[in-house]
Design an enzyme around this catalytic site. Sequence first.
Site, PDB file in Angstrom:
ATOM      1  N   ASP A  65      -6.079   3.830  -0.997  1.00 21.58           N
ATOM      2  CA  ASP A  65      -7.153   3.008  -0.442  1.00 21.58           C
ATOM      3  C   ASP A  65      -8.005   3.854   0.509  1.00 21.58           C
ATOM      4  O   ASP A  65      -7.508   4.401   1.493  1.00 21.58           O
ATOM      5  CB  ASP A  65      -6.559   1.816   0.307  1.00 21.58           C
ATOM      6  CG  ASP A  65      -7.583   0.723   0.569  1.00 21.58           C
ATOM      7  OD1 ASP A  65      -8.766   1.052   0.743  1.00 21.58           O
ATOM      8  OD2 ASP A  65      -7.199  -0.458   0.587  1.00 21.58           O
ATOM      9  N   SER A 115     -12.925  -3.279  -0.819  1.00 17.38           N
ATOM     10  CA  SER A 115     -11.697  -3.075  -1.585  1.00 17.38           C
ATOM     11  C   SER A 115     -11.405  -4.191  -2.581  1.00 17.38           C
ATOM     12  O   SER A 115     -10.696  -3.962  -3.564  1.00 17.38           O
ATOM     13  CB  SER A 115     -10.501  -2.928  -0.627  1.00 17.38           C
ATOM     14  OG  SER A 115     -10.622  -1.762   0.143  1.00 17.38           O
ATOM     15  N   ASP A 340      -6.784   3.888   4.355  1.00 19.11           N
ATOM     16  CA  ASP A 340      -8.020   3.170   4.661  1.00 19.11           C
ATOM     17  C   ASP A 340      -8.057   2.676   6.102  1.00 19.11           C
ATOM     18  O   ASP A 340      -9.064   2.829   6.803  1.00 19.11           O
ATOM     19  CB  ASP A 340      -8.141   1.987   3.696  1.00 19.11           C
ATOM     20  CG  ASP A 340      -9.326   1.086   3.985  1.00 19.11           C
ATOM     21  OD1 ASP A 340     -10.460   1.506   3.705  1.00 19.11           O
ATOM     22  OD2 ASP A 340      -9.108  -0.042   4.466  1.00 19.11           O
ATOM     23  N   HIS A 344     -10.658   3.449   9.212  1.00 19.34           N
ATOM     24  CA  HIS A 344     -11.420   2.408   9.910  1.00 19.34           C
ATOM     25  C   HIS A 344     -11.285   2.529  11.435  1.00 19.34           C
ATOM     26  O   HIS A 344     -12.225   2.233  12.174  1.00 19.34           O
ATOM     27  CB  HIS A 344     -10.975   1.020   9.465  1.00 19.34           C
ATOM     28  CG  HIS A 344     -11.555   0.575   8.158  1.00 19.34           C
ATOM     29  ND1 HIS A 344     -12.901   0.622   7.896  1.00 19.34           N
ATOM     30  CD2 HIS A 344     -10.972   0.063   7.037  1.00 19.34           C
ATOM     31  CE1 HIS A 344     -13.133   0.175   6.666  1.00 19.34           C
ATOM     32  NE2 HIS A 344     -11.976  -0.170   6.129  1.00 19.34           N
ATOM     33  N   ASP A 381     -10.254   3.337  -4.356  1.00 17.53           N
ATOM     34  CA  ASP A 381     -11.186   2.230  -4.527  1.00 17.53           C
ATOM     35  C   ASP A 381     -12.572   2.569  -4.003  1.00 17.53           C
ATOM     36  O   ASP A 381     -13.581   2.143  -4.542  1.00 17.53           O
ATOM     37  CB  ASP A 381     -10.653   0.958  -3.863  1.00 17.53           C
ATOM     38  CG  ASP A 381     -10.105   1.198  -2.460  1.00 17.53           C
ATOM     39  OD1 ASP A 381     -10.125   2.355  -1.984  1.00 17.53           O
ATOM     40  OD2 ASP A 381      -9.638   0.223  -1.833  1.00 17.53           O
TER      41      ASP A 381
END
Length: 536
Positions: A65, A115, A340, A344, A381
Amino acid sequence: MFEAPVKFVVVAAWWSAWVLICSAQTEEEGRPDYWNNLAWQDIQDVLQLQPRTGVAKNLVLFLGDGMGVSTVTAGRILKGQLAGRTGEEELLEMDKLPYSALVKTYNLDRQTGDSAATATAYLGGVKANYETLGVDGTVAYDDCAASLTGKVTSVLEHAHAAGKSTGIVVTSRITHATPAASYAYAANRAWEHDGKVPTDAQALGCKDIALQLVQDNPFINVILGGGRAYLTTTNQSDPEYPDQTGFRTDGRDLIQEWQDGKQGSAARYVWRKAEFDQVDPAETDYLMGLFEPAHMQYSLDTENDTAGEPTIAEMTTKALQILTKNPKGFFLLVEGSKIDLGHHDSKAAHALHDVIAFDDAIAVGKNMLDLDETLITVTADHSHMFGFGGYAPRGTPILGIVPESDENDVLDGMPFTNILYGNGPGFRQEGRQNLTGVNTADKNYIQQSAVPMKYESHGGEDVSVFADGPMAHLFRGLHEQVYVAHVMKYAACLGEYTERCRTFRTQPCTASAGNQHTWSGFTLFITLLLLKTIIN
């Protein structure tokens, strides 16, 4: 001020530490024969590749991810540096897969995707709208009514329909976007528990994602990840954190319902590592493991988890041990979810260490499975606003500071890190922080960014696909992201490709991969010649 002397000491210490590592490598690499021989070996390896064209009995999709190209590169360098090498020359397990491609990650309505809609593309085979899940492009965000008729069948569901076992291994909540797109349909990816679904949407028949998992997909054999709170009620205390409760307001304990539905089956539910370790795959056909109320821990933080939780590699191992018992094969989704989340938060150390942990799971798949009958696909993704550069010398710590040089004319005169984000929480309104003496490799260090945002955002560029196994050679060049799902279905003769497989491949789809035979050029020529003779 003491900045200049401190900078000098830091750079001198860095250079002393790395010069010994680099010197031997540089001496060998400085000779042309080194690169000529390396390139010739690569050419020979590619020339010897023989595409596997039989039917895939098994499908494994490894999804990183947020694992864009720059994240793969930085993760590769970190892996090498952790092993005491310079890092740039390192190879991840995914890098060693022989076939690769790029895929476009945009959503129907967004240049930069999320996502949920991207997962709908690579699992369901169609592009979708931003933050919709498991539904086609006729469904707008939050449109419950449209979602009831716009459902997309995922690769996981096609595999189940073909009699295969199925499994999901993630480090996020099990109801999060990526895993949810394999089994659920929602006009809003946030509908993870009933408290998130609007009353009017519930009245129309739209179910929350956790309920869909347990009620509509009892056939999924392995479910491993986090997210206990999304399956338990506001009156239930969490077993690991007694001061926390579940989120469900409908009074339904879905974990208990899952267990009740498996009466008479070889099923286990676990929530801590000791229980997980005790699961005997030979005696287990269904396994649910939920190791946190929400997301699982970062790989760098697992020591803080008193109940313990398995690594993504350990979960992949256990899942494969269970799924491989089915003679008809299986589909397994493995997601390195927290790559992911680390991005972030602009905490590159967390993101990159989770890339390495994810790559360990890929190694498990490669070592445990027969690639003559298993298609392994690795992809992402979407990407992130993550990059590294600044003319750093060979071997510069990827999580460190770029040494001063004439090539970098830094206008504010302060050091900067190898890794930077285009946007995110690392921006400071009062000006850039002086990083002299700062440990930028600390797992909680927040990388600097150019634009202030509460959370760093996704990137919109293409992402890589790496593959091996039956039909892996179909991954080449640039494709739409939906292509990933279609290659998996075609490789395993699933869904709309069942009849096409029977037409273009000599054995029926029910045959095992080991029994597949493909048309050689000579056989095809003779067959066509005989047909022409008969017709004439």
